[in-house]
Design an enzyme around this catalytic site. Structure first.
Site, PDB file in Angstrom:
ATOM      1  CE1 TYR A 164      -4.756  13.546   2.615  1.00 20.16           C
ATOM      2  CE2 TYR A 164      -6.799  12.613   0.999  1.00 20.16           C
ATOM      3  CZ  TYR A 164      -5.482  12.406   1.543  1.00 20.16           C
ATOM      4  OH  TYR A 164      -5.651  11.326   2.202  1.00 20.16           O
ATOM      5  CD  GLU A 171       0.483  13.746   6.284  1.00 17.56           C
ATOM      6  OE1 GLU A 171       0.396  12.694   5.841  1.00 17.56           O
ATOM      7  OE2 GLU A 171      -1.153  14.397   6.416  1.00 17.56           O
TER       8      GLU A 171
END
Length: 245
Positions: A164, A171
Protein backbone atom coordinates in the site's frame (compact mmCIF):
# COMPACT_ATOMS: atom_id res chain seq x y z
CA UNK A 1 -15.97 -5.81 -4.16
CA UNK A 2 -15.44 -8.43 -1.55
CA UNK A 3 -17.42 -11.64 -1.65
CA UNK A 4 -18.40 -12.41 1.92
CA UNK A 5 -19.27 -15.77 3.28
CA UNK A 6 -22.84 -15.39 4.37
CA UNK A 7 -24.43 -17.01 7.36
CA UNK A 8 -27.31 -19.35 6.61
CA UNK A 9 -28.85 -18.80 10.00
CA UNK A 10 -32.60 -18.55 10.04
CA UNK A 11 -32.53 -15.95 12.82
CA UNK A 12 -34.14 -12.60 12.05
CA UNK A 13 -31.67 -10.18 10.45
CA UNK A 14 -29.37 -12.93 9.21
CA UNK A 15 -27.76 -12.25 5.85
CA UNK A 16 -29.28 -13.91 2.84
CA UNK A 17 -27.23 -16.17 0.63
CA UNK A 18 -26.51 -14.45 -2.71
CA UNK A 19 -28.31 -15.95 -5.68
CA UNK A 20 -26.53 -18.34 -8.02
CA UNK A 21 -26.57 -15.67 -10.75
CA UNK A 22 -25.00 -13.10 -8.43
CA UNK A 23 -22.31 -15.56 -7.37
CA UNK A 24 -21.55 -16.44 -10.99
CA UNK A 25 -21.30 -12.77 -11.91
CA UNK A 26 -19.04 -11.92 -8.96
CA UNK A 27 -16.83 -14.93 -9.57
CA UNK A 28 -16.48 -14.09 -13.26
CA UNK A 29 -15.64 -10.46 -12.48
CA UNK A 30 -13.03 -11.30 -9.86
CA UNK A 31 -11.50 -14.14 -11.88
CA UNK A 32 -11.31 -11.86 -14.90
CA UNK A 33 -9.47 -9.24 -12.86
CA UNK A 34 -7.00 -11.88 -11.64
CA UNK A 35 -6.25 -12.79 -15.25
CA UNK A 36 -5.95 -9.15 -16.27
CA UNK A 37 -3.61 -8.10 -13.48
CA UNK A 38 -1.54 -11.27 -13.92
CA UNK A 39 -1.04 -10.24 -17.53
CA UNK A 40 0.01 -6.73 -16.44
CA UNK A 41 2.49 -8.22 -13.96
CA UNK A 42 3.88 -10.42 -16.74
CA UNK A 43 4.22 -7.33 -18.93
CA UNK A 44 6.26 -5.61 -16.20
CA UNK A 45 8.55 -8.62 -15.83
CA UNK A 46 8.92 -8.94 -19.59
CA UNK A 47 9.61 -5.23 -20.07
CA UNK A 48 12.26 -4.85 -17.36
CA UNK A 49 13.78 -8.33 -17.08
CA UNK A 50 13.21 -10.49 -20.14
CA UNK A 51 13.66 -7.78 -22.76
CA UNK A 52 16.88 -5.93 -23.41
CA UNK A 53 17.63 -2.19 -23.48
CA UNK A 54 17.02 -2.09 -27.24
CA UNK A 55 13.37 -3.01 -26.67
CA UNK A 56 12.93 -0.40 -23.93
CA UNK A 57 14.49 2.23 -26.20
CA UNK A 58 11.81 1.60 -28.80
CA UNK A 59 8.73 1.58 -26.58
CA UNK A 60 7.91 3.18 -23.24
CA UNK A 61 6.39 1.22 -20.37
CA UNK A 62 3.10 3.07 -20.79
CA UNK A 63 2.94 2.31 -24.51
CA UNK A 64 3.58 -1.35 -23.72
CA UNK A 65 1.06 -1.72 -20.88
CA UNK A 66 -1.46 0.99 -21.80
CA UNK A 67 -4.36 -1.10 -23.11
CA UNK A 68 -4.37 -3.64 -20.27
CA UNK A 69 -4.01 -0.99 -17.57
CA UNK A 70 -6.81 1.16 -18.96
CA UNK A 71 -9.16 -1.81 -19.22
CA UNK A 72 -8.53 -3.54 -15.91
CA UNK A 73 -7.92 -0.52 -13.70
CA UNK A 74 -10.98 1.33 -14.91
CA UNK A 75 -13.00 -1.88 -14.55
CA UNK A 76 -12.56 -1.39 -10.81
CA UNK A 77 -15.34 1.20 -11.04
CA UNK A 78 -17.69 -1.79 -11.08
CA UNK A 79 -16.72 -2.40 -7.45
CA UNK A 80 -18.36 0.87 -6.43
CA UNK A 81 -21.57 -0.18 -8.18
CA UNK A 82 -21.49 -3.63 -6.59
CA UNK A 83 -21.10 -2.11 -3.14
CA UNK A 84 -23.73 0.57 -3.76
CA UNK A 85 -26.33 -1.96 -4.95
CA UNK A 86 -25.62 -4.31 -2.07
CA UNK A 87 -24.21 -7.16 -4.15
CA UNK A 88 -21.26 -7.18 -1.74
CA UNK A 89 -20.87 -5.82 1.78
CA UNK A 90 -17.95 -3.49 1.14
CA UNK A 91 -18.35 0.10 2.26
CA UNK A 92 -19.10 2.06 -0.94
CA UNK A 93 -17.44 5.22 0.43
CA UNK A 94 -14.18 3.45 1.31
CA UNK A 95 -14.31 1.55 -1.98
CA UNK A 96 -14.93 4.80 -3.83
CA UNK A 97 -11.85 6.48 -2.37
CA UNK A 98 -9.67 3.48 -3.19
CA UNK A 99 -10.92 3.18 -6.76
CA UNK A 100 -10.96 6.93 -7.47
CA UNK A 101 -7.31 7.43 -6.52
CA UNK A 102 -6.13 4.82 -9.02
CA UNK A 103 -8.53 5.85 -11.77
CA UNK A 104 -7.33 9.42 -11.29
CA UNK A 105 -3.74 8.29 -11.75
CA UNK A 106 -4.55 6.39 -14.94
CA UNK A 107 -7.06 8.74 -16.57
CA UNK A 108 -6.37 12.10 -14.98
CA UNK A 109 -2.59 11.93 -14.78
CA UNK A 110 -0.89 9.36 -17.02
CA UNK A 111 -3.31 9.57 -19.94
CA UNK A 112 -3.67 13.34 -19.54
CA UNK A 113 -0.02 14.42 -19.57
CA UNK A 114 3.14 13.38 -21.42
CA UNK A 115 5.20 13.67 -18.23
CA UNK A 116 2.90 11.33 -16.34
CA UNK A 117 3.59 8.63 -18.93
CA UNK A 118 7.33 8.70 -18.21
CA UNK A 119 7.17 9.25 -14.46
CA UNK A 120 9.39 6.92 -12.38
CA UNK A 121 6.32 6.41 -10.25
CA UNK A 122 4.48 4.53 -13.00
CA UNK A 123 6.39 1.21 -12.77
CA UNK A 124 6.34 1.46 -8.96
CA UNK A 125 2.58 1.95 -8.89
CA UNK A 126 1.88 -0.74 -11.50
CA UNK A 127 4.00 -3.31 -9.66
CA UNK A 128 2.28 -2.64 -6.33
CA UNK A 129 -1.15 -2.58 -7.96
CA UNK A 130 -0.60 -5.81 -9.90
CA UNK A 131 0.57 -7.87 -6.93
CA UNK A 132 -2.13 -6.42 -4.69
CA UNK A 133 -4.94 -7.03 -7.15
CA UNK A 134 -3.92 -10.58 -8.02
CA UNK A 135 -4.06 -11.46 -4.33
CA UNK A 136 -7.19 -9.41 -3.59
CA UNK A 137 -9.32 -10.54 -6.50
CA UNK A 138 -8.06 -14.10 -6.12
CA UNK A 139 -9.18 -14.06 -2.50
CA UNK A 140 -12.60 -12.74 -3.47
CA UNK A 141 -13.09 -15.32 -6.22
CA UNK A 142 -12.10 -18.21 -3.96
CA UNK A 143 -14.24 -16.84 -1.15
CA UNK A 144 -17.30 -17.02 -3.39
CA UNK A 145 -16.84 -20.77 -3.81
CA UNK A 146 -15.82 -21.04 -0.13
CA UNK A 147 -12.43 -22.58 -0.86
CA UNK A 148 -9.83 -20.15 0.48
CA UNK A 149 -6.47 -21.58 1.60
CA UNK A 150 -5.10 -19.93 4.73
CA UNK A 151 -2.01 -18.66 2.93
CA UNK A 152 -4.28 -16.67 0.57
CA UNK A 153 -6.09 -15.13 3.57
CA UNK A 154 -2.73 -14.32 5.14
CA UNK A 155 -1.43 -12.69 1.94
CA UNK A 156 -4.65 -10.71 1.50
CA UNK A 157 -4.37 -9.17 4.97
CA UNK A 158 -0.59 -8.87 5.23
CA UNK A 159 0.96 -7.81 1.92
CA UNK A 160 -0.86 -4.46 2.03
CA UNK A 161 1.45 -3.42 4.88
CA UNK A 162 4.26 -3.03 2.35
CA UNK A 163 2.45 -2.75 -0.98
CA UNK A 164 0.00 0.00 0.00
CA UNK A 165 2.71 2.59 0.88
CA UNK A 166 4.72 1.57 -2.19
CA UNK A 167 1.68 2.02 -4.41
CA UNK A 168 0.85 5.41 -2.91
CA UNK A 169 4.46 6.52 -3.40
CA UNK A 170 4.26 5.58 -7.07
CA UNK A 171 0.93 7.36 -7.46
CA UNK A 172 2.22 10.57 -5.88
CA UNK A 173 5.31 10.51 -8.10
CA UNK A 174 3.01 10.32 -11.13
CA UNK A 175 1.07 13.30 -9.78
CA UNK A 176 4.29 15.22 -9.20
CA UNK A 177 5.51 14.66 -12.77
CA UNK A 178 2.10 15.65 -14.12
CA UNK A 179 1.78 18.85 -12.08
CA UNK A 180 5.13 20.10 -13.38
CA UNK A 181 3.76 19.84 -16.92
CA UNK A 182 0.42 21.38 -15.93
CA UNK A 183 2.20 24.32 -14.29
CA UNK A 184 4.01 25.18 -17.51
CA UNK A 185 1.16 24.38 -19.89
CA UNK A 186 -2.48 25.39 -19.53
CA UNK A 187 -3.86 21.95 -20.27
CA UNK A 188 -7.28 20.68 -19.22
CA UNK A 189 -8.02 24.08 -17.66
CA UNK A 190 -10.81 26.59 -18.18
CA UNK A 191 -9.92 30.28 -17.99
CA UNK A 192 -12.19 33.29 -17.88
CA UNK A 193 -13.85 34.98 -19.60
CA UNK A 194 -16.05 32.25 -21.05
CA UNK A 195 -19.75 31.62 -21.62
CA UNK A 196 -19.99 29.52 -18.43
CA UNK A 197 -18.46 32.32 -16.33
CA UNK A 198 -16.43 29.65 -14.52
CA UNK A 199 -12.81 28.71 -14.13
CA UNK A 200 -10.96 25.46 -13.52
CA UNK A 201 -7.27 24.90 -12.92
CA UNK A 202 -5.99 21.42 -13.72
CA UNK A 203 -2.75 22.28 -11.96
CA UNK A 204 -4.64 23.29 -8.83
CA UNK A 205 -6.84 20.21 -9.05
CA UNK A 206 -3.78 17.94 -9.12
CA UNK A 207 -2.48 19.58 -5.97
CA UNK A 208 -5.84 19.26 -4.23
CA UNK A 209 -5.88 15.53 -4.96
CA UNK A 210 -2.25 15.15 -3.88
CA UNK A 211 -2.89 16.95 -0.60
CA UNK A 212 -6.00 14.83 -0.13
CA UNK A 213 -3.73 11.82 0.34
CA UNK A 214 -2.58 13.30 3.66
CA UNK A 215 -5.88 12.80 5.54
CA UNK A 216 -7.25 9.91 3.46
CA UNK A 217 -4.29 7.52 3.18
CA UNK A 218 -3.79 7.04 6.96
CA UNK A 219 -7.51 6.30 7.41
CA UNK A 220 -7.56 3.68 4.66
CA UNK A 221 -4.29 2.19 5.87
CA UNK A 222 -5.52 1.93 9.46
CA UNK A 223 -8.83 0.52 8.18
CA UNK A 224 -6.91 -2.34 6.57
CA UNK A 225 -5.06 -2.99 9.84
CA UNK A 226 -8.42 -3.14 11.62
CA UNK A 227 -9.63 -5.65 9.03
CA UNK A 228 -6.43 -7.66 9.52
CA UNK A 229 -7.01 -7.87 13.26
CA UNK A 230 -10.62 -8.91 12.65
CA UNK A 231 -9.71 -11.66 10.18
CA UNK A 232 -6.34 -12.88 11.47
CA UNK A 233 -6.57 -11.78 15.06
CA UNK A 234 -3.31 -11.61 16.94
CA UNK A 235 -1.55 -13.73 14.36
CA UNK A 236 -4.00 -16.60 14.69
CA UNK A 237 -5.29 -18.56 11.75
CA UNK A 238 -7.72 -16.49 9.71
CA UNK A 239 -10.89 -18.07 8.46
CA UNK A 240 -12.07 -17.17 4.95
CA UNK A 241 -15.60 -17.43 6.30
CA UNK A 242 -15.18 -14.28 8.34
CA UNK A 243 -16.20 -10.90 7.07
CA UNK A 244 -13.75 -9.49 4.58
CA UNK A 245 -13.36 -6.06 3.12
Amino acid sequence: MSAKAVSKSSKPGASKEPSAVTKLYLFAYNAGQVVGWSYILWQLVNYYILQGPEFRAQVTLWEYTRLAVIIFQNAAFVEILNASFGLVKSNPVVTGFQVFSRMMVVVGVVMATPTGKVSPGLPIALLAWAITEIIRYGYYALNIVKVVPHFVVFLRYTTFIVLYPIGVTGELLCFWWAQSYARENSVWSVVMPNKWNATFSYFGFLWIVMLGYIPIFPQLYLHMFAQRRKILGGGASGSPQKKAN
